[in-house]
Design a protein around this motif. Structure first.
Motif, PDB file in Angstrom:
ATOM      1  N   SER A 152      42.262-100.207 -27.541  1.00 51.44           N
ATOM      2  CA  SER A 152      43.692-100.346 -27.776  1.00 51.44           C
ATOM      3  C   SER A 152      43.960-101.002 -29.129  1.00 51.44           C
ATOM      4  CB  SER A 152      44.332-101.173 -26.660  1.00 51.44           C
ATOM      5  OG  SER A 152      45.690-101.385 -26.914  1.00 51.44           O
ATOM      6  N   CYS A 178      46.700 -96.145 -27.738  1.00 51.06           N
ATOM      7  CA  CYS A 178      47.240 -97.489 -27.996  1.00 51.06           C
ATOM      8  C   CYS A 178      47.575 -98.209 -26.694  1.00 51.06           C
ATOM      9  CB  CYS A 178      48.490 -97.396 -28.878  1.00 51.06           C
ATOM     10  SG  CYS A 178      48.157 -96.886 -30.568  1.00 51.06           S
ATOM     11  N   SER A 179      47.844 -97.458 -25.629  1.00 54.16           N
ATOM     12  CA  SER A 179      48.185 -98.044 -24.329  1.00 54.16           C
ATOM     13  C   SER A 179      46.960 -98.200 -23.430  1.00 54.16           C
ATOM     14  CB  SER A 179      49.211 -97.156 -23.618  1.00 54.16           C
ATOM     15  OG  SER A 179      50.372 -97.060 -24.387  1.00 54.16           O
ATOM     16  N   SER A 180      45.794 -97.978 -23.970  1.00 55.30           N
ATOM     17  CA  SER A 180      44.557 -98.034 -23.190  1.00 55.30           C
ATOM     18  C   SER A 180      44.357 -99.405 -22.551  1.00 55.30           C
ATOM     19  CB  SER A 180      43.366 -97.715 -24.103  1.00 55.30           C
ATOM     20  OG  SER A 180      42.150 -97.965 -23.435  1.00 55.30           O
TER      21      SER A 180
END
Length: 194
Positions: free
Chosen positions: A28, A20-22
């Motif tokens: 993300s 999710c923090s990509s």
């Protein structure tokens, strides 16, 4: 069930949370969508931007657990069901911010950790305890002793709600409030003209 299938290509829900923090915008967005669905299906909300040094242990699965964003959790945390680790975002509150938990913290079912408190290493938080102050290393936090206050008159524990008029819930249905004193009290408390 659908979310569990969608998580499989990522390896685990924890791997998905990390995605999710990509920096890859599309990855993300897809990760956040699937992660949100997984949380919804488990009646949980572990913010994708909360920080864990290692994957915590969920003895009863990730059910009914709430962890707000900006929360930081150390290594080897054990979190039981119905736990809340929540931020305070009220500008005039004394403890604005998110909790920071150390390593090897054990959190019993139903416990609440609220605000910018610091929980030390090797801390055990008992079932249903409410933590709003810092806790030093190697400590145990328990909930307070039960206190019973007996009243001389029966208590009105009906659920009241305003829907253009005041109603209360009783015997499986809502009924209009007719007692003028109750209407005035409820209206005054909610700034509604009666």
């Amino acid at each position: 069930m659908i979310a569990r299938l969608l998580v499989k290509p990522f390896g685990s829900v924890w791997s998905l949370k990390e995605k999710c923090s990509s920096t890859n915008g599309l990855l993300s967005k897809i990760s956040k969508l699937i992660y949100g669905l997984y949380q919804y299906e488990n009646n949980s909300s572990i913010a994708w931007n909360s920080s864990f040094k290692s994957e915590p242990c969920f003895p009863h699965g990730m059910k009914s657990i709430f962890v707000s964003g900006a929360t930081r959790v150390g290594y080897d945390c054990v979190i039981f069901q119905q736990v809340t680790i929540g931020s305070i975002t009220l500008p005039d509150a004394k403890s604005t911010g998110a909790p920071h938990l150390g390593d090897n913290v054990y959190i019993g079912s139903g416990a609440k950790i609220i605000g910018s408190v610091k929980i030390g290493n090797n801390v055990r938080i008992g079932a249903n305890a409410v933590v709003y102050k810092d806790v030093p290393d190697n400590s145990v936090v328990v909930s307070g002793e039960q206190k019973v206050i007996t009243k001389d008159v029966p208590l009105d524990n009906r659920f009241y709600s305003y829907h253009g008029k005041w109603v209360y819930y009783e015997k499986g249905d809502f009924h209009e409030v007719t007692d003028r004193n109750v209407i005035k009290s409820l209206s005054d408390s909610q700034n509604i003209s009666s």
